[in-house]
Motif scaffolding. Sequence first.
Motif, PDB file in Angstrom:
ATOM      1  N   ALA A  26      22.575  -5.060 -15.579  1.00 46.95           N
ATOM      2  CA  ALA A  26      22.401  -6.418 -15.058  1.00 46.95           C
ATOM      3  C   ALA A  26      23.543  -6.782 -14.119  1.00 46.95           C
ATOM      4  CB  ALA A  26      22.305  -7.415 -16.203  1.00 46.95           C
ATOM      5  N   GLY A  29      23.248  -4.990 -10.809  1.00 45.70           N
ATOM      6  CA  GLY A  29      22.122  -5.392  -9.974  1.00 45.70           C
ATOM      7  C   GLY A  29      21.076  -4.312  -9.824  1.00 45.70           C
ATOM      8  N   ARG A  32      17.502  -4.719  -8.119  1.00 39.31           N
ATOM      9  CA  ARG A  32      17.495  -5.912  -7.267  1.00 39.31           C
ATOM     10  C   ARG A  32      17.285  -5.509  -5.808  1.00 39.31           C
ATOM     11  NH1 ARG A  32      20.374 -11.111  -7.225  1.00 39.31           N
ATOM     12  NH2 ARG A  32      18.271 -11.453  -6.428  1.00 39.31           N
ATOM     13  N   TRP A  44      21.905  -9.500 -11.837  1.00 37.56           N
ATOM     14  CA  TRP A  44      20.766 -10.191 -12.437  1.00 37.56           C
ATOM     15  C   TRP A  44      21.250 -11.400 -13.224  1.00 37.56           C
ATOM     16  CZ3 TRP A  44      15.978  -9.483 -11.007  1.00 37.56           C
ATOM     17  CH2 TRP A  44      15.533  -8.241 -10.575  1.00 37.56           C
ATOM     18  N   THR A  45      20.481 -12.465 -13.193  1.00 40.34           N
ATOM     19  CA  THR A  45      20.656 -13.612 -14.080  1.00 40.34           C
ATOM     20  C   THR A  45      19.379 -13.768 -14.896  1.00 40.34           C
ATOM     21  OG1 THR A  45      19.756 -15.202 -12.484  1.00 40.34           O
ATOM     22  CG2 THR A  45      22.126 -14.744 -12.364  1.00 40.34           C
ATOM     23  N   LEU A  48      16.492 -14.986 -12.680  1.00 45.93           N
ATOM     24  CA  LEU A  48      16.002 -14.009 -11.708  1.00 45.93           C
ATOM     25  C   LEU A  48      15.220 -12.895 -12.384  1.00 45.93           C
ATOM     26  CD1 LEU A  48      19.136 -13.693  -9.375  1.00 45.93           C
ATOM     27  CD2 LEU A  48      16.979 -14.849  -8.865  1.00 45.93           C
ATOM     28  N   LEU A  49      15.720 -12.411 -13.522  1.00 45.63           N
ATOM     29  CA  LEU A  49      15.040 -11.313 -14.214  1.00 45.63           C
ATOM     30  C   LEU A  49      13.715 -11.778 -14.797  1.00 45.63           C
ATOM     31  CD1 LEU A  49      15.176  -8.376 -14.973  1.00 45.63           C
ATOM     32  CD2 LEU A  49      16.484  -8.988 -17.015  1.00 45.63           C
TER      33      LEU A  49
END
Length: 536
Positions: A26, A29, A32, A44-45, A48-49
């Motif tokens: 995460a 990234g 992403r 990643w947050t 967003l995920l």
Amino acid sequence: MSNRQRFYVPPDGDGKDFKTLFNHLAAAGAGRPVDEHGFPQGPWTPDLLTEAISQIDANQAGIELRTVQLWFQDNDKGISPDNIRWLARIFGCDNPEATSAWQVELSSSQTRLIAQRRQRRQPPASDDQGKDSSEEPAAAGDDTIVLEAIDDRSSDVRPVKGFSLARKSEAIFGGGSFLDLPASVFAGAIALGFMSVFLGVHSISYAEDNGALRQVGFLWAPNWTLLFMIFMPLFLGFSREILTYWKNEGRAQLVASNGGAGGDDGWRAKVEASPLTYWAVFLVCVGFAGIFQWISVRLIPLLEGGGDYAFDWGFIGILRPEVVSIAAEAIFTALAYLYMCLCFYLFFVGLILIYTMVYDYKNIRRLVNTSRDRIFPDIGRSIGERIMRGIFRCTLSGVLIAICMKLQAIYLLTNSENILEWLTQDFTSVVIGQGHGISLHDFTAPTQYTSLLIILVTCFVFVSALTQIKIIADGGASSMKMAAIIALLVVSYMTIGAFQGFSILLGASVLLAIYGLLDPRLGSGPKSNGARVIVS
């Protein structure tokens, strides 16, 4: 490397458990989108995920944000087989071979997580005990752990014996919507305002010893209107926002960037490590500032017909019984003080949690591996800057709370008709040479000492954060601006009523505080590439 315009990280098979592996991916990234240079567009947050998994065509049911948040948090939760499939597609960039490899790797990491939870819960066995004698008790205690590690859709709250005030207080700041806590405090202030209108004490003038009339109504008191309608909700909102960010996003990203260092000693453990602190604050706020102060400052003077305290809306029943009875006044003041003491308990809990967050951040940053810090140079920096901006806003709100309390306390000792006229006369006495000197009555004002306590505690938390999270951005200008504004605000607090013209300094500092609340970056703009976060 990039794969189909996404950042692909191949499985390394180094035996990480699911939590460590997921946090690492995460923060890196993995999966992403990449920019024109092939770099991922940040880590990643949970939001967003969640959006990325829900957009997978084959995933008709989508996924809940709460489920994804559990993966980021330091808990005993693992991941369900269905979600392993979707997460593998994210990390595999929708490539069949890469997705298959990641599905195997995630399943293996989940198995290792279960084994670690089982081993952690096994009771220590002596050397003379056989293997078979210890397996059965361990298995009996493993059922809950296996369920927690396997199914990320079940409750993430482990059975906890006994009542924990620290855990319950922290849950107030961590659960529900962002607006729940500040809106509840605001609603309570509105309810008290309506009650004062119904009782007739919202706006009432009082002349002491046949002197000039003075406004002592409830709605004219900034320590009951501006404080609880504006600044207290702002403090609770800002503190809840930064604490939620740290729990759900910032901490997980920082732990992952450190290769899992600091992940075992979780946020919940640090919160529950200081139970006496929460109980001491609760007893002081409810027992002393609430019950004892109401009895000594309100109830006894109402029953005895007066006291050594400045006259305000809480004593209207003594000299104006035709407006409100003593019994109704006693009940109203009791409700007001109960509301006040609970709000200030939440205020001090917010400060305790902010201090705990700074301590947690510092400990994790101390464990940073040098090589990993070069790979993820922006993670600690951006997290530290966001934390400091949130703490700066909370500090501004806390000092403004104390200013409201002292303004009312000093005004009640003057001869001015109302608080606005008092401030106006002080301003004009210096600017155009009109007005009279300050004349204060000899009354006791407990609110002055309470406001001083709030100033000291709030500034201690701010200085602690400023010294432990040193943000070197734009030559340290942001930190210096924050410290300067807080210092000016504290000086303006100390000079209230001390000399003629204090309102000029107070007005200037309040305008700067409002600017800081609206723009905590203080005009510094985006962070420069050379900025660093240093933890001492």
